[in-house]
Every structure is written in structure tokens, then in C-alpha cells.
Design an enzyme around this catalytic site. Structure first.
Site, PDB file in Angstrom:
ATOM      1  N   TYR A 140      -4.279  -9.546  -8.988  1.00  0.00           N
ATOM      2  CA  TYR A 140      -4.130  -9.849  -7.562  1.00  0.00           C
ATOM      3  C   TYR A 140      -2.958 -10.798  -7.329  1.00  0.00           C
ATOM      4  CZ  TYR A 140      -7.862  -7.619  -4.886  1.00  0.00           C
ATOM      5  OH  TYR A 140      -8.636  -6.706  -4.209  1.00  0.00           O
ATOM      6  N   VAL A 151     -24.820  15.169  -6.571  1.00  0.00           N
ATOM      7  CA  VAL A 151     -24.635  15.701  -7.925  1.00  0.00           C
ATOM      8  C   VAL A 151     -25.315  14.738  -8.886  1.00  0.00           C
ATOM      9  CG1 VAL A 151     -22.982  16.325  -9.709  1.00  0.00           C
ATOM     10  CG2 VAL A 151     -22.504  16.865  -7.308  1.00  0.00           C
ATOM     11  N   THR A 187      -9.235  -2.104  -2.834  1.00  0.00           N
ATOM     12  CA  THR A 187      -8.229  -1.810  -1.811  1.00  0.00           C
ATOM     13  C   THR A 187      -8.230  -0.318  -1.492  1.00  0.00           C
ATOM     14  OG1 THR A 187      -6.463  -1.440  -3.445  1.00  0.00           O
ATOM     15  CG2 THR A 187      -6.714  -3.683  -2.582  1.00  0.00           C
ATOM     16  N   TYR A 223       0.846  -1.202   0.000  1.00  0.00           N
ATOM     17  CA  TYR A 223       0.000   0.000   0.000  1.00  0.00           C
ATOM     18  C   TYR A 223       0.882   1.253   0.000  1.00  0.00           C
ATOM     19  CZ  TYR A 223      -4.400  -2.521   0.802  1.00  0.00           C
ATOM     20  OH  TYR A 223      -5.508  -3.314   0.673  1.00  0.00           O
TER      21      TYR A 223
END
Length: 567
Positions: free
Chosen positions: A228, A277, A523, A115
Site C-alpha cells: 500500500y 457452485v 480495491t 486504477y
């Protein structure tokens, strides 16, 4: 135990905050020189009355606003976050009370190694719990003190913990997996996982663990499985223990959303909730230039020449419904609001993607979660005695043979800041809510919270204790999510738009439904990376966006993955 790959380099430009970068290819001196030059240039910028509008109040928009402030030297007073619900956070939720019970719609995993941009931005966000720490430091410190090592990853129909270390592959499975990783992405348009693998693959320990860890289905996109496998190849060898899972101290709303919201509030960012919106107007002719926003309540907002719009083009938790102990989660009445906006604008301009493959297939994209709130810890003690894991150390426990394919997670307690010491919670989900239960003879999505918990208790073979166990229950909240797996639907490469579409002058999309090469959807990293790309491209920021770490090219990692396939 996980290892920390991060080599942090703190850059001292006070106006931009403490920016943290992972040094991978360039030398430290080269990185420093480039960053200093970029920051000095940004300091000279004057944006005048330029405004930025984020449509959607999820993690992507909040991260985008933070990057604007930190890396573009943009005035927070000119940033507007427009959210259709009455609360920010998008899919990063966590709510409830001691009286009504607590709710987490989903379980979001973090990963320390992969990450990259997520840790970067939260390294600049002060912790609310520990003022001298960043959110990144708070999370990693907590996680290192509470390591994950699941000891009951798979449980069979007889209540036996399976030896899941063996993945169960045969030579055909190994051949197909190896061939998939070597096949170029462009050859996989529209293909499903079960178009590639034989039935044996779907009975392996690997599939049950990978499927329930990441919420894949047999009919999910083969393209996404390949991404993945490449992106999370480090997890391949530890999928049975989930040691790569990184935990936040509390639920993600309190651990992530509230700190970044506080950071943005300090910089006077404008938040408007209950502001949906409904449509966007674009300049006629070639190119993509947003000119006006239309709100559901009838308001219209003319955009000035230099204004910028960044839109969440779809949200996987849209249209979710919730039940309680005595009430099933009701059937959703409409398609996702954010997806409807994407439908409208995709008809107006080229290069804005195609939402059709992702929505309208509720039978393929749904699953159901449930959150259990208990008085005392009797039920959690039973789980601990069975699994060998104290709360917060075990990750997913999957009941492999259950018709609903049920999995549960017990987080470290307390999981909510308002949770008292004599209250415990745990979370679970079923990947097949349309199927009839083994003990409760109806579909999971038609069941009350009581019925869902009873099915789970029976699966654990504790039904003789049901009358006593249910006395401790405050509530069980079922949460039906019709589009939670929409981002995994089979698709063509062009169906997801680029973050900044070709021809755009002032418009970007940030969500799990945009295209980011090599990265994986579903993620936290994907939302943050999309936001960073949008800000850097539209504002010409000459700084590095942390690249996808190529673990799939690391000889040691590949050797370990190859060895794992023969376990």
C-alpha cells in the site's frame, strides 16, 4: 486538486469497442502498431462452441466477461456468470427503499492515478445516465466537479478537530518506515504490522488516518502495508485531506455494476443467480484442467474440452448479516461460501493456494458498518457546520478516541437513484466492533441501529439533541462483516494463488485473494486487473495489461514523501 495522469489513446477497431490505453513506456506509434496487429489477429478467430463459466457475479467476473467481448472477440452468448446470491455485484452493493432505509455495506474508494485497468475497461462501458459518455468519463467528470478536501479528518474525545496535517512521526517511526519500503517482500512472510513498528507509531496521526482510510489493523499483514505504501505513495502527502479519493455519482452498485451488466446483457451474456457452485472436478494427473462443475442444488455440468472456468476463490463480504433500528445484526452461522469452495479445490491440486490464513480468524478480520437514512437534512447540516464540508466533499471523519474507532462519510446527495430530495443518508463504520462502547456499554456488534447512532451522536457531543434528532431517522442498518479484512491477514507468499495457476489449461482465479505482483488488495483495480490477466493468459491476447504505475520510483514523488514524514 488531483491531476490526471492519463494520456488516452483511442483505438478505432469497432468490433472490439473503444479500447483505451495509458501510454507509459513505449511510444504512441509502437503501441498503436502492436494494438492494431493484435486486434487484426483476434478478428480472425473462431471459437466454435467454446463456453466460458465465471463462478461468482462480482466486479471481477463482470469485467472478465467485458474483456472477453472487447478484446478476445468472444461471443457473449457463450459466456455464463454463475452467482450464488439473488443479485449480481459481489461487494459492490447499494440497496434499500425509502420505507426501509438504504444500505451500503462498505465505502469503496476509487483513485484516478492508480486504477489503471479499472478506468480502461469502464472507458468501454456506456454510461446509463449520459449515453454519449463512458462510465469512466461520467465518474471523472462528476468527481472533478465535486473535489474532495476533508477539513475534519480526525476528531478527538472532546469534539475538537485535530490538526492532522502533522503526521506525528518521531525519528524511530521514520527509520522503520524507510527500512520497510527498502525490505524485499520475500523477507516479510507471515509478519504483522505490530511486529515491525513500536507502540508510538500506532498513536500517530498517520496511523489513525491510514488505518481508517484503508481498514488496516495492527495485526494486519506487514507485507500488505508495504504494498500500500508503495502503490499509494501519492496519497501519503495528502492523507489528511484525502484529495486523491475519486467519487462515483451514486453508490457503486448503480454507478458501476448496473452499467457493466447492461453492456453484457446487450451482448447476450447469460446470468444465473441463486446458482451456487459447490465443487469442481479436475482431470487426473499433472496439470490443472477443470472437467465438471457441481452445484449446491445437485446439478452437474460437464465441461467440454475447450471450455474455460474463472472462479472467484473468496469474497470478503461473504457471510455478512444486517440488522435495523431495533435489531442488532445477527451472528453469522457459517464460513464464507466462496471460501469453502476454495478449501475444497485447494486439496485436489497443487498451486491453488491456501485459504487457511485468511479465514477462521473472525476476531481479527471483522468490522461493522452502519447506514443512516434520514427525513430531511437536519443531521447532515449539523455535520456540515461542524466539519466545514458540504456533502460529498469531506471523505472520512474519524472519531480517533472512540472505543469502536468510528468513522463516517457523507456522500453527495442523492446517493441512490430512488432517494427523494427530502431524504438524506450517510455511512459509517467501526473497526473495533468487539469492544464496549464509551456511552452504550456493550460491543458494537451486539447493538441495534438506534444504539449505534446514539453512540455516534454522543461522541459528537450532541446527546442533548438526541430526542429531536432521532425523530428524523427512517432507519439505521447495522451490517456485520466477519471476513471483510480477511485479505489483509498475515500470510506467506504462496498462500495466494496465481491468477492462472502454474499448469493450468482452462482454469483461473479472480478475486482479492489471488497474487498480483506490486498491486494492492481491497480495491476495485485488483479485481479488474485479475480478470484481465485471466482473460489475456487463457486466450493468448497479445495486448498490454496496464502495468502498475511506479510512482514509488518517481524522484519528485519520493522527495515529497520524504518531506511529508517530517511534517
Amino acid at each position: 486538486m488531483k491531476h490526471t495522469k492519463w494520456k488516452y489513446l483511442t483505438l478505432g477497431a469497432a468490433s472490439a469497442g473503444a479500447a483505451v490505453y495509458s501510454v507509459k513506456k513505449a511510444s504512441e506509434k509502437q503501441v498503436i502498431k502492436r494494438q492494431i496487429k493484435a486486434e487484426e489477429e483476434v478478428k480472425t478467430r473462431y471459437y466454435g462452441d467454446r463456453q466460458v463459466y465465471f463462478i461468482g457475479g462480482g466486479l471481477g467476473s463482470l469485467a472478465g466477461a467485458a474483456y472477453l467481448i472487447r478484446d478476445a472477440n468472444f461471443d457473449g452468448k457463450h459466456i455464463h456468470i454463475l452467482e450464488g446470491m439473488d443479485i449480481l455485484g459481489g461487494s459492490n452493493d447499494g440497496s434499500g427503499t425509502m420505507t426501509d432505509g438504504f444500505l451500503c455495506r462498505g465505502g469503496r474508494m476509487l483513485n484516478e492515478e492508480t486504477y489503471e485497468n479499472f478506468w480502461d475497461i469502464f472507458a468501454s462501458i456506456p454510461s446509463l445516465e449520459f449515453p454519449n459518455q463512458s462510465v469512466t468519463e461520467e465518474i471523472l467528470n462528476f468527481d472533478h466537479l465535486h473535489p474532495t478536501h476533508a477539513q475534519a479528518r480526525l476528531v478527538d474525545a472532546d469534539g475538537n478537530i485535530l490538526a492532522a496535517h502533522s503526521l506525528g512521526f518521531d525519528n524511530n517511526d521514520r527509520l522503520k518506515m524507510t527500512k520497510l519500503l527498502a525490505t524485499p517482500e520475500e523477507k516479510l512472510d507471515g509478519m504483522r504490522i505490530n511486529d515491525w513498528f513500536d507502540e508510538h507509531f500506532f498513536e500517530t496521526n498517520f496511523w489513525y488516518m491510514w488505518q481508517t482510510t484503508f481498514a488496516f489493523q495492527k495485526w494486519s499483514s506487514l507485507f500488505e502495508l508495504r504494498r500500500y505504501m508503495n502503490r499509494m505513495i501519492l496519497e501519503f502527502s495528502r492523507i489528511d485531506t484525502l484529495e486523491g479519493v475519486t467519487r462515483t455519482r451514486y453508490n457503486q452498485y448503480e454507478s458501476l455494476i448496473l452499467p457493466i451488466k447492461a453492456f453484457l446483457e446487450k451482448h447476450q451474456v447469460n446470468f444465473e443467480t441463486n446458482a451456487t457452485v459447490d465443487d469442481i472436478a479436475f482431470k487426473d494427473g499433472k496439470g490443472i484442467t477443470a472437467t465438471k462443475l457441481f452445484f449446491k442444488d445437485g446439478r452437474e455440468l460437464e465441461l467440454a474440452k475447450d471450455d474455460v472456468v474463472m472462479m472467484t476463490n473468496a469474497c470478503m463480504t461473504d457471510s455478512t448479516t444486517e440488522g435495523d433500528w431495533s435489531t442488532p445484526a445477527p451472528k453469522p452461522e457459517e464460513r464464507p461460501i466462496s471460501g469453502e469452495l476454495w478449501y475444497k479445490i485447494s486439496k485436489k491440486k497443487d498451486n491453488l493456494g491456501n485459504p487457511e490464513p485468511f479465514f477462521g480468524h473472525e476476531d481479527e478480520t471483522n468490522w461493522q458498518s452502519f447506514t443512516v437514512t434520514c427525513r430531511g437534512d437536519r443531521l447532515l447540516k449539523k455535520i456540515e457546520a461542524f466539519s466545514g464540508n458540504i456533502p460529498g466533499s469531506g471523505a472520512l471523519m474519524t472519531l480517533r478516541d472512540s472505543n469502536w474507532l468510528m468513522s463516517t462519510v457523507v456522500a453527495a446527495q442523492p446517493h441512490f437513484k430512488t432517494q427523494t430530495l427530502d431524504t438524506t443518508i450517510f455511512w459509517g463504520y467501526g473497526l473495533y466492533p468487539d469492544k464496549i462502547g464509551d456511552y452504550v456499554k456493550k460491543p458494537m456488534k451486539e447493538c441495534t441501529g438506534e444504539e449505534i447512532l446514539y453512540e455516534w451522536v454522543c461522541q459528537m457531543h450532541w446527546q442533548e439533541e438526541w430526542d429531536e434528532l432521532k425523530k428524523d431517522i427512517v432507519n439505521v442498518i447495522p451490517c456485520y462483516m466477519p471476513y471483510i479484512d480477511a485479505q489483509f491477514q498475515p500470510r506467506a507468499m504462496v498462500d495466494r494463488p496465481q491468477v492462472v495457476p502454474e499448469g493450468s489449461t482452462n482454469f483461473a482465479m479472480i478475486s482479492q485473494f489471488v497474487e498480483i505482483p506490486k498491486d494492492m488488495v481491497f480495491t476495485e483495480e485488483y479485481s479488474v486487473r485479475a480478470a484481465r490477466i485471466a482473460v489475456y493468459e487463457l486466450f493468448n491476447i497479445d495486448k498490454e495489461i496496464c502495468p502498475v504505475t511506479p510512482y514509488n520510483r518517481d524522484p519528485k514523488v519520493l522527495a515529497k514523501a520524504a518531506e511529508t514524514m517530517f511534517r
